[in-house]
Design a protein around this motif. Structure first.
Motif, PDB file in Angstrom:
ATOM      1  N   THR A 157       0.860  -1.196   0.000  1.00 58.25           N
ATOM      2  CA  THR A 157       0.000   0.000   0.000  1.00 58.25           C
ATOM      3  C   THR A 157       0.895   1.245   0.000  1.00 58.25           C
ATOM      4  O   THR A 157       0.922   1.993   0.980  1.00 58.25           O
ATOM      5  CB  THR A 157      -0.939   0.016   1.235  1.00 58.25           C
ATOM      6  OG1 THR A 157      -0.124  -0.110   2.426  1.00 58.25           O
ATOM      7  CG2 THR A 157      -1.951  -1.099   1.210  1.00 58.25           C
ATOM      8  N   PRO A 158       1.637   1.458  -1.084  1.00 59.36           N
ATOM      9  CA  PRO A 158       2.607   2.569  -1.095  1.00 59.36           C
ATOM     10  C   PRO A 158       1.955   3.941  -0.943  1.00 59.36           C
ATOM     11  O   PRO A 158       2.588   4.884  -0.483  1.00 59.36           O
ATOM     12  CB  PRO A 158       3.294   2.430  -2.461  1.00 59.36           C
ATOM     13  CG  PRO A 158       2.426   1.528  -3.269  1.00 59.36           C
ATOM     14  CD  PRO A 158       1.655   0.674  -2.323  1.00 59.36           C
ATOM     15  N   ARG A 159       0.659   4.047  -1.301  1.00 56.33           N
ATOM     16  CA  ARG A 159      -0.016   5.341  -1.136  1.00 56.33           C
ATOM     17  C   ARG A 159      -0.825   5.375   0.165  1.00 56.33           C
ATOM     18  O   ARG A 159      -1.653   6.251   0.375  1.00 56.33           O
ATOM     19  CB  ARG A 159      -0.943   5.615  -2.314  1.00 56.33           C
ATOM     20  CG  ARG A 159      -0.194   5.758  -3.622  1.00 56.33           C
ATOM     21  CD  ARG A 159      -1.104   6.232  -4.739  1.00 56.33           C
ATOM     22  NE  ARG A 159      -0.417   6.097  -6.005  1.00 56.33           N
ATOM     23  CZ  ARG A 159      -0.462   5.031  -6.770  1.00 56.33           C
ATOM     24  NH1 ARG A 159      -1.194   3.997  -6.409  1.00 56.33           N
ATOM     25  NH2 ARG A 159       0.217   4.973  -7.894  1.00 56.33           N
ATOM     26  N   GLY A 160      -0.608   4.401   0.992  1.00 53.50           N
ATOM     27  CA  GLY A 160      -1.375   4.316   2.244  1.00 53.50           C
ATOM     28  C   GLY A 160      -2.567   3.400   2.046  1.00 53.50           C
ATOM     29  O   GLY A 160      -3.195   3.424   0.985  1.00 53.50           O
ATOM     30  N   SER A 161      -2.881   2.576   3.058  1.00 51.33           N
ATOM     31  CA  SER A 161      -3.997   1.628   2.866  1.00 51.33           C
ATOM     32  C   SER A 161      -5.314   2.400   2.858  1.00 51.33           C
ATOM     33  O   SER A 161      -5.482   3.380   3.582  1.00 51.33           O
ATOM     34  CB  SER A 161      -3.985   0.539   3.932  1.00 51.33           C
ATOM     35  OG  SER A 161      -4.362   1.060   5.154  1.00 51.33           O
ATOM     36  N   TYR A 162      -6.247   1.927   2.038  1.00 44.71           N
ATOM     37  CA  TYR A 162      -7.480   2.677   1.800  1.00 44.71           C
ATOM     38  C   TYR A 162      -8.574   2.368   2.825  1.00 44.71           C
ATOM     39  O   TYR A 162      -9.486   3.140   3.009  1.00 44.71           O
ATOM     40  CB  TYR A 162      -8.017   2.366   0.393  1.00 44.71           C
ATOM     41  CG  TYR A 162      -7.128   2.929  -0.693  1.00 44.71           C
ATOM     42  CD1 TYR A 162      -7.195   4.274  -1.036  1.00 44.71           C
ATOM     43  CD2 TYR A 162      -6.206   2.117  -1.353  1.00 44.71           C
ATOM     44  CE1 TYR A 162      -6.359   4.804  -2.013  1.00 44.71           C
ATOM     45  CE2 TYR A 162      -5.378   2.631  -2.332  1.00 44.71           C
ATOM     46  CZ  TYR A 162      -5.457   3.974  -2.657  1.00 44.71           C
ATOM     47  OH  TYR A 162      -4.640   4.493  -3.615  1.00 44.71           O
ATOM     48  N   LEU A 163      -8.462   1.179   3.445  1.00 49.63           N
ATOM     49  CA  LEU A 163      -9.566   0.732   4.301  1.00 49.63           C
ATOM     50  C   LEU A 163      -9.232   0.909   5.778  1.00 49.63           C
ATOM     51  O   LEU A 163      -8.068   0.845   6.176  1.00 49.63           O
ATOM     52  CB  LEU A 163      -9.856  -0.756   4.044  1.00 49.63           C
ATOM     53  CG  LEU A 163     -10.318  -1.121   2.645  1.00 49.63           C
ATOM     54  CD1 LEU A 163     -10.410  -2.636   2.507  1.00 49.63           C
ATOM     55  CD2 LEU A 163     -11.671  -0.484   2.357  1.00 49.63           C
ATOM     56  N   GLU A 164     -10.277   1.083   6.565  1.00 52.26           N
ATOM     57  CA  GLU A 164     -10.094   1.035   8.019  1.00 52.26           C
ATOM     58  C   GLU A 164      -9.650  -0.376   8.401  1.00 52.26           C
ATOM     59  O   GLU A 164     -10.071  -1.342   7.767  1.00 52.26           O
ATOM     60  CB  GLU A 164     -11.446   1.306   8.728  1.00 52.26           C
ATOM     61  CG  GLU A 164     -11.966   2.719   8.633  1.00 52.26           C
ATOM     62  CD  GLU A 164     -11.094   3.748   9.347  1.00 52.26           C
ATOM     63  OE1 GLU A 164     -10.287   3.353  10.205  1.00 52.26           O
ATOM     64  OE2 GLU A 164     -11.202   4.941   9.003  1.00 52.26           O
ATOM     65  N   GLY A 165      -8.823  -0.488   9.421  1.00 50.64           N
ATOM     66  CA  GLY A 165      -8.373  -1.816   9.856  1.00 50.64           C
ATOM     67  C   GLY A 165      -9.534  -2.653  10.377  1.00 50.64           C
ATOM     68  O   GLY A 165     -10.452  -2.128  11.007  1.00 50.64           O
ATOM     69  N   LEU A 166      -9.466  -3.954  10.094  1.00 47.92           N
ATOM     70  CA  LEU A 166     -10.482  -4.884  10.618  1.00 47.92           C
ATOM     71  C   LEU A 166     -10.285  -4.983  12.135  1.00 47.92           C
ATOM     72  O   LEU A 166      -9.144  -5.064  12.602  1.00 47.92           O
ATOM     73  CB  LEU A 166     -10.246  -6.253   9.977  1.00 47.92           C
ATOM     74  CG  LEU A 166     -11.155  -7.390  10.387  1.00 47.92           C
ATOM     75  CD1 LEU A 166     -12.380  -7.433   9.493  1.00 47.92           C
ATOM     76  CD2 LEU A 166     -10.420  -8.709  10.277  1.00 47.92           C
ATOM     77  N   GLN A 167     -11.366  -4.988  12.878  1.00 52.63           N
ATOM     78  CA  GLN A 167     -11.251  -5.101  14.340  1.00 52.63           C
ATOM     79  C   GLN A 167     -11.498  -6.570  14.742  1.00 52.63           C
ATOM     80  O   GLN A 167     -12.643  -7.041  14.722  1.00 52.63           O
ATOM     81  CB  GLN A 167     -12.259  -4.137  14.992  1.00 52.63           C
ATOM     82  CG  GLN A 167     -12.408  -4.243  16.485  1.00 52.63           C
ATOM     83  CD  GLN A 167     -11.126  -4.365  17.271  1.00 52.63           C
ATOM     84  OE1 GLN A 167     -10.651  -5.475  17.517  1.00 52.63           O
ATOM     85  NE2 GLN A 167     -10.560  -3.252  17.675  1.00 52.63           N
ATOM     86  N   PRO A 168     -10.445  -7.299  15.122  1.00 46.78           N
ATOM     87  CA  PRO A 168     -10.618  -8.736  15.393  1.00 46.78           C
ATOM     88  C   PRO A 168     -11.579  -9.030  16.547  1.00 46.78           C
ATOM     89  O   PRO A 168     -12.236 -10.071  16.556  1.00 46.78           O
ATOM     90  CB  PRO A 168      -9.210  -9.223  15.761  1.00 46.78           C
ATOM     91  CG  PRO A 168      -8.287  -8.150  15.340  1.00 46.78           C
ATOM     92  CD  PRO A 168      -9.050  -6.869  15.293  1.00 46.78           C
ATOM     93  N   LEU A 169     -11.679  -8.099  17.497  1.00 40.37           N
ATOM     94  CA  LEU A 169     -12.549  -8.382  18.643  1.00 40.37           C
ATOM     95  C   LEU A 169     -14.024  -8.304  18.264  1.00 40.37           C
ATOM     96  O   LEU A 169     -14.825  -9.133  18.694  1.00 40.37           O
ATOM     97  CB  LEU A 169     -12.270  -7.386  19.783  1.00 40.37           C
ATOM     98  CG  LEU A 169     -10.859  -7.394  20.354  1.00 40.37           C
ATOM     99  CD1 LEU A 169     -10.713  -6.298  21.397  1.00 40.37           C
ATOM    100  CD2 LEU A 169     -10.528  -8.742  20.966  1.00 40.37           C
ATOM    101  N   THR A 170     -14.380  -7.306  17.446  1.00 41.86           N
ATOM    102  CA  THR A 170     -15.799  -7.198  17.071  1.00 41.86           C
ATOM    103  C   THR A 170     -16.199  -8.376  16.184  1.00 41.86           C
ATOM    104  O   THR A 170     -17.300  -8.894  16.290  1.00 41.86           O
ATOM    105  CB  THR A 170     -16.111  -5.863  16.345  1.00 41.86           C
ATOM    106  OG1 THR A 170     -15.188  -5.706  15.298  1.00 41.86           O
ATOM    107  CG2 THR A 170     -16.022  -4.678  17.263  1.00 41.86           C
TER     108      THR A 170
END
Ligand code: TPP
Ligand code: SF4
Ligand code: MG
Length: 330
Positions: A157-170
């Protein structure tokens, strides 16, 4: 039955274990890698719970964190990327008497192994699962993982990742039959130990997400939380984590949270700042799959061989005429 004193002493000696009885080799993780803290906590737990090394097995997938079984002087299975959980379930099914631990990375569990993760929660087999979440693929040198924060620059993701991180706890708390979910951080060893102990003692699948520092690829990412204790929220409760006065003095952001409250657990799970640390959810009444299936019944080699041959015979192409003869004799 009378037991001789010497025999009794020998048994006590045999049953008591020291830290060294669980330590194997010199970890190859980078200096400051959070995996070192997790290993130290787990070895302490094995010693304190006096787990018999020959009755204990650590299972992992592939990744830096998945090197874990190499450093435990117990049984271990360093498996295939994403497949730690089904291997552990197979072990538990065949040998429910073993203490089964799983060490899996955020790539291992939440990416390639995501389907196994969901079903393992649903099967609720009695094992302790540690998600070493450094929010990056460490071993393969810095690719974004599903839990990487939005905007993270990495090799994929050289331009920065586009998505919010997945939350493993939820995610985990949303799966049917979930029975134990907790969160820990590698830099508060006391809470890490207490949470892992509670996880180990829980009957069912205990899922512990551990925020783990990766100083090699993300050297400063967790610094704001490491250096400011107010940015950690300790979850305390008499049925959850009870914290020492010393820890309480430092970590003043706290919430009294009853781990039987699933709805509040789900709300807490989605809080990223401050980082909630403690037991979010615990339900000891969820049935374990291995009990539903009466796993581990000893079957004789003869029984297994006969069943196996019967299965293969279904696909046998018999020479003409033999079929009828076989059927006559059946
Ligand atoms: C089937 C398969 N796909 C991809 C890989 C390459 N691979 C090895 S480790 C890894 C990612 C590891 O990341 P993570 O699970 O987060 O563990 P970490 O190294 O961060 O502890 C990948 C993609 C592999 N070994 N096998
Ligand atoms: S690359 Fe990161 S996760 Fe891997 S050993 Fe080094 S610090 Fe730990
Ligand atoms: Mg990782």
């Amino acid at each position: 039955m009378t037991i001789h004193v010497t025999e009794c002493l020998l048994r006590m000696y045999d049953q008591h274990h020291e830290l060294e009885d669980y330590q194997s080799g010199v970890p190859r993780w980078c200096t400051g890698c959070g995996d070192n803290a997790i290993l130290a906590a787990v070895q302490r737990l094995c010693r304190d719970e006096d787990l018999r090394p020959e009755k204990t097995v650590f299972v992992s997938g592939i990744g830096c964190s998945s090197r874990f079984p190499h450093y435990m002087k117990t049984y271990g299975f360093h498996g295939i990327h994403g497949r730690a959980l089904p291997v552990a379930e197979g072990i538990k099914m065949a040998r429910p008497d073993l203490n089964v631990f799983v060490n899996t990375g955020d790539g291992d569990c939440c990416s390639i192994g995501a389907a196994h993760w969901i079903h393992a929660i649903r099967y609720n087999m009695n094992m302790t699962v540690m998600l070493h979440d450094n929010q990056i693929y460490g071993l393969t040198k810095m690719q974004a993982s599903p839990t990487s924060p939005r905007g993270l620059k990495s090799n994929t993701t050289p331009r920065g990742s586009y998505l919010e991180g997945l939350q493993p706890l939820t995610v985990t708390l949303g799966v049917q039959n979930v029975s134990f979910v907790a969160q820990a951080v590698d830099w508060i060893p006391e809470a890490l130990y207490d949470i892992l102990l509670a996880a180990y003692r829980h009957k069912g699948l205990s899922f512990v997400r551990i925020l783990q520092r990766c100083p090699e690829w993300l050297p400063k990412m967790l610094d704001p939380w490491v250096h400011d204790p107010l940015k950690t929220m300790l979850l305390t409760h008499e049925n959850g984590l009870t914290i020492s006065p010393n820890l309480s003095k430092v970590y003043k952001t706290q919430e009294r949270h009853d781990p039987s409250n699933l709805n509040r657990a789900r709300e807490i799970a989605s809080i990223a700042d401050p980082i909630p640390v403690g037991i979010l959810y615990r339900n000891p009444d969820v049935p374990c799959y291995e009990e539903l299936r009466d796993a581990g019944q000893q079957r004789s080699a003869r029984y297994i061989k006969t069943g196996f041959e019967a299965e293969l015979d279904k696909f046998t192409v018999w020479p003409q005429g033999v079929d009828a003869k076989v059927q006559q004799n059946a």
